[in-house]
Scaffold this motif. Structure first.
Motif, PDB file in Angstrom:
ATOM      1  N   GLN A 196      44.825  48.528  -1.408  1.00 31.37           N
ATOM      2  CA  GLN A 196      44.825  47.294  -1.050  1.00 31.37           C
ATOM      3  C   GLN A 196      44.603  46.370  -2.291  1.00 31.37           C
ATOM      4  N   LEU A 197      43.869  46.771  -3.077  1.00 28.95           N
ATOM      5  CA  LEU A 197      44.035  46.207  -4.717  1.00 28.95           C
ATOM      6  C   LEU A 197      45.275  46.050  -5.238  1.00 28.95           C
ATOM      7  N   LYS A 198      46.004  47.163  -4.841  1.00 22.16           N
ATOM      8  CA  LYS A 198      47.523  47.593  -5.485  1.00 22.16           C
ATOM      9  C   LYS A 198      48.292  46.178  -4.774  1.00 22.16           C
ATOM     10  N   GLU A 199      48.107  46.021  -3.546  1.00 25.00           N
ATOM     11  CA  GLU A 199      48.880  45.022  -2.803  1.00 25.00           C
ATOM     12  C   GLU A 199      48.610  43.850  -3.458  1.00 25.00           C
ATOM     13  N   ASP A 200      47.355  43.418  -3.294  1.00 28.11           N
ATOM     14  CA  ASP A 200      46.848  42.241  -3.999  1.00 28.11           C
ATOM     15  C   ASP A 200      47.316  41.877  -5.107  1.00 28.11           C
TER      16      ASP A 200
ATOM     17  N   ILE B 162      51.238  52.156  -9.340  1.00 31.19           N
ATOM     18  CA  ILE B 162      50.506  53.273  -9.722  1.00 31.19           C
ATOM     19  C   ILE B 162      51.634  54.489 -10.109  1.00 31.19           C
ATOM     20  N   LEU B 163      51.723  54.563 -11.431  1.00 29.24           N
ATOM     21  CA  LEU B 163      52.503  55.748 -11.908  1.00 29.24           C
ATOM     22  C   LEU B 163      51.769  56.985 -12.234  1.00 29.24           C
TER      23      LEU B 163
ATOM     24  N   LEU C  25      51.804  44.332 -12.503  1.00 30.09           N
ATOM     25  CA  LEU C  25      50.741  45.387 -13.204  1.00 30.09           C
ATOM     26  C   LEU C  25      51.215  46.796 -13.210  1.00 30.09           C
ATOM     27  N   VAL C  26      51.199  47.421 -14.236  1.00 35.80           N
ATOM     28  CA  VAL C  26      51.573  48.778 -13.939  1.00 35.80           C
ATOM     29  C   VAL C  26      50.189  49.735 -14.349  1.00 35.80           C
ATOM     30  N   VAL C  27      49.627  50.400 -13.402  1.00 36.02           N
ATOM     31  CA  VAL C  27      48.359  51.471 -13.632  1.00 36.02           C
ATOM     32  C   VAL C  27      49.204  52.803 -14.011  1.00 36.02           C
ATOM     33  N   PHE C  28      48.854  53.035 -15.368  1.00 38.73           N
ATOM     34  CA  PHE C  28      49.394  54.469 -15.657  1.00 38.73           C
ATOM     35  C   PHE C  28      48.458  55.409 -15.741  1.00 38.73           C
ATOM     36  N   CYS C  29      48.557  56.426 -14.969  1.00 40.17           N
ATOM     37  CA  CYS C  29      47.420  57.676 -14.800  1.00 40.17           C
ATOM     38  C   CYS C  29      48.251  58.934 -15.405  1.00 40.17           C
ATOM     39  N   GLY C  30      48.133  58.789 -16.758  1.00 43.98           N
ATOM     40  CA  GLY C  30      48.852  59.952 -17.616  1.00 43.98           C
ATOM     41  C   GLY C  30      48.268  59.791 -18.888  1.00 43.98           C
ATOM     42  N   VAL C  31      48.725  60.157 -19.919  1.00 41.22           N
ATOM     43  CA  VAL C  31      48.038  60.121 -21.359  1.00 41.22           C
ATOM     44  C   VAL C  31      48.631  59.155 -22.430  1.00 41.22           C
ATOM     45  N   ASP C  32      48.011  58.803 -23.565  1.00 40.70           N
ATOM     46  CA  ASP C  32      48.503  57.605 -24.127  1.00 40.70           C
ATOM     47  C   ASP C  32      49.793  57.541 -24.636  1.00 40.70           C
TER      48      ASP C  32
END
Ligand code: 13P
Ligand code: SF4
Length: 305
Positions: free
Chosen positions: A11-15, A20-21, A55-62
């Motif tokens: 839901q937050l992702k939509e808002d 999310i990668l 907004l891009v939420v990156f679930c990986g390393v630096d």
């Protein structure tokens, strides 16, 4: 069925008009809420296509989040845990590359994408485990300074006539150092029909046990296309999670069940939720570094087409 916190994240992702990668080594619960899961090259390519998100939420390393920023400096890139670093990427400071360039002025500098932005800024071109041979072969130079992974350098060296000089001499990934030929031999006795898929960050004697040497994305593609059932997987444990989720009829067996990248696992659902609510932790790169690094990223994308 999704957990409550996963529903909240969606839901937050939509808002927030966010995407999310996630890298293939993320946990099952993060894979379940990601818009896109991939290997380093696939994530780089995806990062060139994020046109409609704020907004891009990156679930990986630096280094992966930095690369996404380099390709999207106008966007806000956040990483759920700011401490999610790849130790191998930190093994090659920009100063080391400058010194090596002085010693080998005619060499091309090919760096693994697992490097920090300052190092990328010193490269002629980048590569990933999916395209390293193709990139090296496409260059006119006969001598190649290649870093930081000495195992990937060795693999490339075996598949090209060029002189590959690893920088630093012993750059490595602690997770891929955990695999051993004896563990794989035991698994081969148990699953005699299994195909052995090995990541090129593994040591050479482990690579020798492989029927195929592949990036994580390459492993997935190979399994999708194969009629075999059993596969011994020589890379981080959650690659097996992804393979199982997408291929319920296959039997991927981890070559070593404790090969866990603790750095990748710093991201949790709670931290993903926080990163969406508070838009943290923001990843940026200084402009001059970013511009130089962009050239080496773009050249890789062009050469790997
Ligand atoms: P891949 O590009 O194959 O996913 O590898 C990235 C990585 O960090 C492997 O340890
Ligand atoms: Fe870095 Fe190794 Fe983790 Fe990949 S598995 S992110 S190379 S530490």
């Amino acid at each position: 069925m999704l957990k409550k916190i996963q529903e909240e994240i969606l839901q937050l992702k939509e808002d927030k008009n966010a995407i999310i990668l996630a890298h293939n080594y993320q946990t099952k619960e993060i894979q379940e809420i990601a818009d896109f899961i991939g290997d380093s090259l696939e994530l780089c390519i995806k990062a060139t296509q994020i046109t409609d998100k704020d907004l891009v939420v990156f679930c990986g390393v630096d280094f992966m989040a930095e690369t996404a920023y380099i390709l999207n400096p106008e966007k806000k890139i956040v990483i759920p845990d700011a401490g999610a670093e790849c130790p191998m990427a930190h093994m090659l400071p920009a100063g080391e590359i400058k010194k090596a360039k002085k010693r080998f002025p005619d060499a091309a500098v090919v760096l693994y994408v697992n490097t920090l932005a300052e190092a990328k800024a010193e490269a002629d071109v980048l590569c990933t485990s999916a395209n390293a041979i193709k990139i090296v072969e496409s260059l006119k130079e006969k001598t190649i300074l290649f870093g930081p992974d000495s195992n990937l350098a060795g693999y490339v060296s075996q598949n090209t006539d060029k002189e590959i000089i690893p920088i630093p001499e012993n750059g490595h990934c602690y997770v891929h150092k955990m695999f051993s030929p004896s563990d794989i031999l035991l698994l081969k006795e148990k699953y005699p029909e299994a195909e052995v898929l090995i990541h090129p960050e593994c040591d050479s004697e482990v690579q020798e046990m492989g029927d195929q040497i592949l990036s994580t994305g390459g492993m997935l593609d190979h399994i999708h296309a194969s009629n075999e059932k059993d596969f011994i997987i020589g890379t981080e444990i959650d690659m097996v999670t992804r393979i199982k989720r997408e291929n319920p009829d296959k039997n991927p067996v981890p070559a070593f069940a404790e090969a866990i990248c603790e750095n990748m696992k710093l991201h949790t659902l709670e931290k993903v939720k926080n990163s969406l609510i508070n838009e943290e932790f923001v990843v940026t790169v200084p402009e001059d570094t970013m511009k130089k690094a962009l050239k080496s990223v773009e050249r890789m994308l062009e050469l790997s087409k």
